[in-house]
Enzyme design. Structure first.
Site, PDB file in Angstrom:
ATOM      1  N   ASP A  17       0.994  -1.124   0.071  1.00  0.00           N
ATOM      2  CA  ASP A  17       0.315  -0.433   0.116  1.00  0.00           C
ATOM      3  C   ASP A  17       0.713   1.495  -0.008  1.00  0.00           C
ATOM      4  O   ASP A  17       2.257   1.134   0.607  1.00  0.00           O
ATOM      5  CB  ASP A  17      -0.932  -0.449   0.448  1.00  0.00           C
ATOM      6  CG  ASP A  17      -1.373   1.022   1.329  1.00  0.00           C
ATOM      7  OD1 ASP A  17      -2.170   1.770   0.568  1.00  0.00           O
ATOM      8  OD2 ASP A  17      -1.838   1.518   2.441  1.00  0.00           O
ATOM      9  N   SER A  18       0.472   2.238  -0.250  1.00  0.00           N
ATOM     10  CA  SER A  18       0.744   3.373  -0.113  1.00  0.00           C
ATOM     11  C   SER A  18       1.422   3.657   1.207  1.00  0.00           C
ATOM     12  O   SER A  18       2.449   4.690   1.646  1.00  0.00           O
ATOM     13  CB  SER A  18       0.348   4.864  -1.290  1.00  0.00           C
ATOM     14  OG  SER A  18      -0.795   5.032   0.233  1.00  0.00           O
ATOM     15  N   CYS A  80      -4.431  -1.098  -2.183  1.00  0.00           N
ATOM     16  CA  CYS A  80      -4.198   0.073  -2.117  1.00  0.00           C
ATOM     17  C   CYS A  80      -5.551   0.215  -3.446  1.00  0.00           C
ATOM     18  O   CYS A  80      -5.254   0.146  -4.232  1.00  0.00           O
ATOM     19  CB  CYS A  80      -3.139   0.788  -2.434  1.00  0.00           C
ATOM     20  SG  CYS A  80      -3.180   2.449  -3.054  1.00  0.00           S
ATOM     21  N   THR A  82      -6.032   3.545  -5.192  1.00  0.00           N
ATOM     22  CA  THR A  82      -5.378   3.670  -6.169  1.00  0.00           C
ATOM     23  C   THR A  82      -4.494   3.400  -7.226  1.00  0.00           C
ATOM     24  O   THR A  82      -4.840   3.086  -8.124  1.00  0.00           O
ATOM     25  CB  THR A  82      -4.545   4.512  -5.542  1.00  0.00           C
ATOM     26  OG1 THR A  82      -5.612   6.251  -4.751  1.00  0.00           O
ATOM     27  CG2 THR A  82      -4.435   6.114  -6.734  1.00  0.00           C
ATOM     28  N   GLU A 159      -4.637   8.872   9.487  1.00  0.00           N
ATOM     29  CA  GLU A 159      -2.499   8.764   9.191  1.00  0.00           C
ATOM     30  C   GLU A 159      -2.316   9.563  10.956  1.00  0.00           C
ATOM     31  O   GLU A 159      -1.501   9.178  11.377  1.00  0.00           O
ATOM     32  CB  GLU A 159      -1.721   9.433   8.237  1.00  0.00           C
ATOM     33  CG  GLU A 159      -2.016   8.865   7.179  1.00  0.00           C
ATOM     34  CD  GLU A 159      -1.166   7.559   6.182  1.00  0.00           C
ATOM     35  OE1 GLU A 159      -0.013   8.170   7.428  1.00  0.00           O
ATOM     36  OE2 GLU A 159      -1.522   7.059   5.685  1.00  0.00           O
ATOM     37  N   CYS A 191     -11.136   2.945  -0.160  1.00  0.00           N
ATOM     38  CA  CYS A 191      -9.740   3.983  -0.019  1.00  0.00           C
ATOM     39  C   CYS A 191      -9.055   2.989   1.385  1.00  0.00           C
ATOM     40  O   CYS A 191     -10.564   3.021   2.210  1.00  0.00           O
ATOM     41  CB  CYS A 191     -10.078   5.183   0.356  1.00  0.00           C
ATOM     42  SG  CYS A 191      -8.249   5.791   0.942  1.00  0.00           S
ATOM     43  N   HIS A 193      -7.832   3.223   4.139  1.00  0.00           N
ATOM     44  CA  HIS A 193      -7.805   4.007   5.186  1.00  0.00           C
ATOM     45  C   HIS A 193      -9.275   3.774   5.302  1.00  0.00           C
ATOM     46  O   HIS A 193      -9.444   4.246   7.175  1.00  0.00           O
ATOM     47  CB  HIS A 193      -7.861   5.093   5.523  1.00  0.00           C
ATOM     48  CG  HIS A 193      -5.964   4.919   4.570  1.00  0.00           C
ATOM     49  ND1 HIS A 193      -5.382   5.032   3.782  1.00  0.00           N
ATOM     50  CD2 HIS A 193      -4.693   5.725   6.159  1.00  0.00           C
ATOM     51  CE1 HIS A 193      -3.705   5.158   4.313  1.00  0.00           C
ATOM     52  NE2 HIS A 193      -3.420   6.126   4.852  1.00  0.00           N
TER      53      HIS A 193
HETATM   54  N1  DGL Z   1      -4.010   3.647  -0.157  1.00  0.00           N
HETATM   55  C1  DGL Z   1      -4.902   4.560  -0.745  1.00  0.00           C
HETATM   56  C2  DGL Z   1      -5.866   4.159  -0.893  1.00  0.00           C
HETATM   57  O1  DGL Z   1      -6.446   2.719  -0.907  1.00  0.00           O
HETATM   58  C3  DGL Z   1      -5.181   5.942   0.173  1.00  0.00           C
HETATM   59  C4  DGL Z   1      -4.039   6.809   0.605  1.00  0.00           C
HETATM   60  C5  DGL Z   1      -3.120   7.140  -0.737  1.00  0.00           C
HETATM   61  O2  DGL Z   1      -3.953   8.047  -1.566  1.00  0.00           O
HETATM   62  O3  DGL Z   1      -2.082   6.531  -0.678  1.00  0.00           O
HETATM   63  O4  DGL Z   1      -6.398   4.421  -2.356  1.00  0.00           O
END
Ligand code: DGL
Length: 278
Positions: A17-18, A80, A82, A159, A191, A193
């Site tokens: 993930d990011s 993730c 995105t 976060e 998302c 999060h």
């Molecule tokens: N993990 C990202 C998602 O699920 C969200 C956080 C980001 O923008 O990197 O889209």
């Protein structure tokens, strides 16, 4: 990026993930298939992905896949939304092991559970802009209407650990007001999060709206895929060994604190690596 050797059931699963959001997916994998080993990478130096271009997110994702393949992982979960929206197609084509995203499983469940055919999706700007949920849901059911709403402030709130906080509550009310007005009966937490503020979202949306958590659906699909390919790890793994390994591109201590607050499987350690080398 190719891996010619035979896949082994006792090999780890790569998850990335990011940043910390993908831990909601890792947590579901730990719950649903508890014998598996996991190598998790959180790109904490380059988060957020949700405001970056497709090219950049794809380049980052390729580097991470190369890093995870150094552990001879048997599959990779793009935890993730995105990166799933922007990079999954490229990764699937370029990688010889199965690569799973989080978007398709969530879209499938939403298409199945909606009764009034009005589905809301909340996600980053990138995921909403890509229209990826709309595309997948429409492939399954043409008679539904999908309403996307970007909620960029949720990621920094999570976060910062403001999971139950009046600020998060107020921002969620503003973001969700229009989805309540248009009478959706299903809301995809698009998302990684967002499951961490699920109780706030559920309270604001009310009982009549079903929240779909793609983390749960993804872990379920992963389990099926591994079973179909005879890649499920059968024998038990003893906790406290190397079952779960966490890597980040920055801030290992902060990540570790966060991870330990949401994953209750003993003390986790995290190491920082230079992802630009991959
Ligand atoms: N993990 C990202 C998602 O699920 C969200 C956080 C980001 O923008 O990197 O889209």
């Amino acid at each position: 990026m190719s891996q010619k050797s035979e896949l082994r059931a006792d090999a780890p699963i790569g998850v990335f993930d990011s940043g910390v959001g993908g831990l909601t997916v890792a947590r579901e994998i730990m719950r649903q298939i508890p014998n598996e080993k996991i190598i998790y990478f959180g790109d904490t130096a380059r988060v957020p992905y949700g405001s970056k271009s497709k090219e950049t997110v794809t380049r980052y994702s390729r580097q991470i896949v190369r890093f995870l393949q150094t552990f001879s992982v048997k599959t990779i979960v793009v935890a993730c939304n995105t990166a799933s929206a922007y990079a999954l197609d490229a990764l699937e084509q370029e990688t010889d092991i199965p690569v799973l995203g989080v978007v398709k499983p969530g879209a499938k469940t939403a298409a199945e559970v909606t009764k009034n055919g009005r589905i809301g999706v909340i996600a980053t700007d990138a995921t909403i802009g890509s229209q990826i949920y709309t595309k997948y849901i429409k492939e399954l059911n043409r008679d539904v209407t999908i309403y996307g709403k970007a909620c960029p402030l949720f990621v920094p709130l999570v976060e910062e650990g403001l999971l139950e906080d009046p600020v998060t509550d107020e921002i969620a009310r503003r973001y969700l007001a229009e989805l309540i007005d248009i009478d959706i009966d299903t809301l995809i937490l698009g998302c990684t999060h967002y499951p961490l503020i699920r109780s706030t979202l559920a309270r604001i949306m009310g009982d009549q709206v079903t929240l779909v958590n793609p983390a749960y659906e993804t872990a379920y699909e992963l389990k099926q895929m591994l079973a179909d390919r005879k890649l499920l790890k059968e024998e038990e793994h003893k906790l406290g060994t190397d079952q779960y390994q966490f890597y980040v591109s920055d801030g290992a201590d902060k990540f570790k604190r966060f991870a330990n607050s949401i994953i209750k499987y003993g003390i986790l350690s995290a190491k920082t690596i230079n992802i630009e080398e991959y």
